[in-house]
Design a protein around this motif. Structure first.
Motif, PDB file in Angstrom:
ATOM      1  N   ALA A  41       0.824  -1.210   0.000  1.00 31.02           N
ATOM      2  CA  ALA A  41       0.000   0.000   0.000  1.00 31.02           C
ATOM      3  C   ALA A  41       0.854   1.254   0.000  1.00 31.02           C
ATOM      4  O   ALA A  41       0.422   2.307  -0.475  1.00 31.02           O
ATOM      5  N   ARG A  42       2.078   1.152   0.517  1.00 26.16           N
ATOM      6  CA  ARG A  42       2.958   2.315   0.616  1.00 26.16           C
ATOM      7  C   ARG A  42       3.750   2.470  -0.677  1.00 26.16           C
ATOM      8  O   ARG A  42       4.368   1.534  -1.170  1.00 26.16           O
ATOM      9  N   ARG A  77      -6.184   9.623  -4.384  1.00 25.01           N
ATOM     10  CA  ARG A  77      -6.388   8.828  -5.591  1.00 25.01           C
ATOM     11  C   ARG A  77      -5.118   8.082  -6.005  1.00 25.01           C
ATOM     12  O   ARG A  77      -5.183   6.968  -6.513  1.00 25.01           O
ATOM     13  N   VAL A  78      -3.971   8.704  -5.812  1.00 25.37           N
ATOM     14  CA  VAL A  78      -2.734   8.083  -6.285  1.00 25.37           C
ATOM     15  C   VAL A  78      -2.050   7.229  -5.225  1.00 25.37           C
ATOM     16  O   VAL A  78      -1.153   6.453  -5.540  1.00 25.37           O
ATOM     17  N   ASP A  79      -2.470   7.345  -3.963  1.00 28.25           N
ATOM     18  CA  ASP A  79      -1.725   6.709  -2.875  1.00 28.25           C
ATOM     19  C   ASP A  79      -2.679   6.006  -1.917  1.00 28.25           C
ATOM     20  O   ASP A  79      -3.387   6.657  -1.146  1.00 28.25           O
ATOM     21  N   PRO A  80      -2.735   4.672  -1.921  1.00 28.65           N
ATOM     22  CA  PRO A  80      -3.642   3.944  -1.031  1.00 28.65           C
ATOM     23  C   PRO A  80      -3.445   4.286   0.438  1.00 28.65           C
ATOM     24  O   PRO A  80      -4.397   4.349   1.211  1.00 28.65           O
ATOM     25  N   GLU A  81      -2.200   4.539   0.840  1.00 26.52           N
ATOM     26  CA  GLU A  81      -1.934   4.835   2.250  1.00 26.52           C
ATOM     27  C   GLU A  81      -2.472   6.205   2.646  1.00 26.52           C
ATOM     28  O   GLU A  81      -2.830   6.431   3.801  1.00 26.52           O
ATOM     29  N   THR A  82      -2.539   7.139   1.689  1.00 19.95           N
ATOM     30  CA  THR A  82      -3.155   8.433   1.970  1.00 19.95           C
ATOM     31  C   THR A  82      -4.673   8.293   2.031  1.00 19.95           C
ATOM     32  O   THR A  82      -5.335   8.928   2.860  1.00 19.95           O
ATOM     33  N   ALA A  87      -3.660   1.457   5.875  1.00 16.61           N
ATOM     34  CA  ALA A  87      -3.407   0.450   4.840  1.00 16.61           C
ATOM     35  C   ALA A  87      -1.946   0.053   4.796  1.00 16.61           C
ATOM     36  O   ALA A  87      -1.053   0.913   4.827  1.00 16.61           O
ATOM     37  N   ARG A  88      -1.716  -1.245   4.687  1.00 16.27           N
ATOM     38  CA  ARG A  88      -0.361  -1.759   4.511  1.00 16.27           C
ATOM     39  C   ARG A  88      -0.257  -2.650   3.273  1.00 16.27           C
ATOM     40  O   ARG A  88       0.826  -2.773   2.701  1.00 16.27           O
ATOM     41  N   THR A  89      -1.369  -3.264   2.873  1.00 22.07           N
ATOM     42  CA  THR A  89      -1.369  -4.153   1.708  1.00 22.07           C
ATOM     43  C   THR A  89      -2.613  -3.903   0.876  1.00 22.07           C
ATOM     44  O   THR A  89      -3.707  -3.709   1.427  1.00 22.07           O
ATOM     45  N   VAL A  90      -2.438  -3.889  -0.436  1.00 22.17           N
ATOM     46  CA  VAL A  90      -3.563  -3.846  -1.367  1.00 22.17           C
ATOM     47  C   VAL A  90      -3.806  -5.269  -1.871  1.00 22.17           C
ATOM     48  O   VAL A  90      -2.901  -5.888  -2.439  1.00 22.17           O
ATOM     49  N   VAL A  91      -5.005  -5.772  -1.644  1.00 23.63           N
ATOM     50  CA  VAL A  91      -5.409  -7.052  -2.226  1.00 23.63           C
ATOM     51  C   VAL A  91      -6.237  -6.719  -3.465  1.00 23.63           C
ATOM     52  O   VAL A  91      -7.327  -6.152  -3.358  1.00 23.63           O
ATOM     53  N   SER A  92      -5.718  -7.052  -4.628  1.00 22.87           N
ATOM     54  CA  SER A  92      -6.403  -6.749  -5.888  1.00 22.87           C
ATOM     55  C   SER A  92      -7.021  -8.031  -6.431  1.00 22.87           C
ATOM     56  O   SER A  92      -6.336  -9.041  -6.597  1.00 22.87           O
ATOM     57  N   VAL A  93      -8.321  -7.974  -6.684  1.00 24.49           N
ATOM     58  CA  VAL A  93      -9.025  -9.143  -7.222  1.00 24.49           C
ATOM     59  C   VAL A  93      -9.595  -8.807  -8.597  1.00 24.49           C
ATOM     60  O   VAL A  93      -9.831  -7.642  -8.922  1.00 24.49           O
ATOM     61  N   ALA A  94      -9.801  -9.841  -9.399  1.00 22.00           N
ATOM     62  CA  ALA A  94     -10.272  -9.635 -10.761  1.00 22.00           C
ATOM     63  C   ALA A  94     -11.281 -10.707 -11.145  1.00 22.00           C
ATOM     64  O   ALA A  94     -11.164 -11.867 -10.731  1.00 22.00           O
ATOM     65  N   LEU A  95     -12.267 -10.284 -11.932  1.00 24.71           N
ATOM     66  CA  LEU A  95     -13.254 -11.194 -12.498  1.00 24.71           C
ATOM     67  C   LEU A  95     -13.197 -11.081 -14.013  1.00 24.71           C
ATOM     68  O   LEU A  95     -13.257  -9.986 -14.573  1.00 24.71           O
ATOM     69  N   ASN A  96     -13.099 -12.221 -14.675  1.00 28.86           N
ATOM     70  CA  ASN A  96     -13.056 -12.264 -16.131  1.00 28.86           C
ATOM     71  C   ASN A  96     -14.464 -12.111 -16.710  1.00 28.86           C
ATOM     72  O   ASN A  96     -15.398 -12.773 -16.280  1.00 28.86           O
ATOM     73  N   TYR A  97     -14.616 -11.204 -17.685  1.00 28.31           N
ATOM     74  CA  TYR A  97     -15.908 -11.078 -18.370  1.00 28.31           C
ATOM     75  C   TYR A  97     -15.752 -11.247 -19.883  1.00 28.31           C
ATOM     76  O   TYR A  97     -16.519 -10.717 -20.671  1.00 28.31           O
TER      77      TYR A  97
END
Length: 395
Positions: A41-42, A77-82, A87-97
């Motif tokens: 996240a940092r 918008r540009v910084d998850p920690e801001t 926040a320390r980790t971004v978990v990014s998930v995706a769904l196929n369409y």
């Protein structure tokens, strides 16, 4: 940003960062996500500055169009920690369409409507949010780590997060490209208060290819990796609220909600897979419906017909505006003119104005006769009646 239900009472489990990451990945895949990745996240100071500079340049050039919110809360918008200091980790998930066939095929059937693949099934926000909340609940119930859930509802640059998490890279069309799923991924994020081992970021594999840039009907890309939303058909048919620029209307063709041209042109789609999520299967009402049929929708039937889909959010009047432009581009006066005549009497000035333009395209002589005697209370619609015919503008 989604909130979780009240906390449970059982004690949390202990897990090493690596074991916790693996457990979250396994749970996400079990919930039906097609990909899950982890990123810090940092941000490094240089990366943060570069993101801010790119976003500022985009806004300064006016490329956001009516989407003024893109210029707000830029630091977050540009910084998850801001966005969330915990926040320390971004978990990014995706769904196929991914679609079963090339979505551009319908463009040749000019009396039928082209609707973007992403909007042909159930609204992905609902699907994604339900599963992300379930994933968040699993993490909180089991391990008691603080978290926040996002599905395109907060100032978080999800494509950059997805690239950092290894899902793909932001292609020249500014959308995410995956070596496994092509250009067809829905994204969502979960911010975690615990630092977990990160996945390797994906590198850019576009090379010298310009397929997505060259196929754009409105030339909305002033340069690779730069999009001028004011010329983008997806923006014009979905986000833009007023009449669409007259110079761009012919390029809309029969696209009434979004545009898949740049996505479908990407060569990496040769590795794409058809979506396995049943909720994303095309509904019959959105899989190439006849334009003339859509022109009959009143507000109630519009809401009923598109309930649960992304289309519903633009409202009936904006939708019928798009239908009227498509009728004008159809080149089939015999079937399209009766529908246009109906829309010329519509209660919405936005729809009437678009229908006036359609009439000028389909039946210039009739348009010329009628505008001499027309009585119209709305100034914008009167301007449409007084505008030159297409052949006059070309001189």
């Amino acid at each position: 940003m989604a909130r979780l239900p009240p906390t449970p009472t059982r004690p949390p489990q202990r897990a090493s960062p690596r074991a916790l990451r693996d457990a979250i990945r396994d749970k996400a895949l079990a919930l039906g996500f097609d990909a899950v990745g982890f990123a810090p996240a940092r941000l490094a100071p240089d990366a943060r500055r570069q993101r801010l500079e790119r976003l500022a340049a985009f806004v300064d050039q006016g490329f956001q169009g009516d989407m003024g919110w893109l210029g707000d809360r830029t630091e977050e918008r540009v910084d998850p920690e801001t966005l969330w200091p915990g926040a320390r980790t971004v978990v990014s998930v995706a769904l196929n369409y991914g679609p079963a066939n090339d979505p551009r095929a319908v463009l040749a059937e000019r009396d039928r409507a082209a609707v973007s693949v992403y909007a042909q099934g159930r609204d992905y926000h609902d699907v994604m949010k339900t599963r992300l909340k379930a994933l968040g609940r699993f993490i909180w119930d089991t391990y008691r780590h603080d978290l926040k859930v996002f599905v395109d509802t907060a100032p978080l640059m999800e494509k950059l997060a997805a690239q950092q998490a290894g899902h793909g890279w932001q292609g020249k069309h500014t959308n995410l490209v995956s070596r496994q799923f092509g250009s067809w991924l829905f994204l969502g994020e979960l911010l975690l208060s615990v630092e977990l081992p990160a996945d390797e970021p994906e590198e850019d594999h576009c090379g010298q290819c310009r397929a997505c840039l060259d196929v754009c009907p409105t030339k909305a890309f002033p340069a690779p990796y730069r999009l001028d939303a004011r010329r983008c058909i997806s923006y014009l048919t979905i986000e833009h609220e007023g009449a669409i620029d007259r110079a761009l209307r012919p390029a809309l063709g029969n696209r009434i909600y979004g545009c898949d041209d740049c996505l479908a042109a990407c060569p990496w789609n040769k590795f794409a897979q058809e979506a396995r999520e049943a909720a994303f299967a095309p509904r019959a009402v959105l899989d190439g419906p006849h334009l003339a049929d859509l022109a009959t929708l009143d507000d109630e039937t519009f809401r009923t017909r598109f309930s649960g889909t992304a289309v519903k959010r633009i409202g009936r009047n904006r939708f019928l505006r798009n239908v009227a432009y498509a009728l004008g581009n159809s080149g089939t006066p015999a079937t399209s003119l009766p529908a246009v005549e109906r829309l010329l009497k519509d209660a919405s000035p936005l729809v009437r104005g678009a229908a006036v333009w359609a009439l000028s395209r389909l039946a210039p002589a009739a348009f010329e006769r009628r505008r001499r005697a027309v009585t119209e209370p709305d100034a914008a619609v009167r301007d449409e009646w007084s505008s030159p015919l297409p052949e006059e503008r070309a001189q």
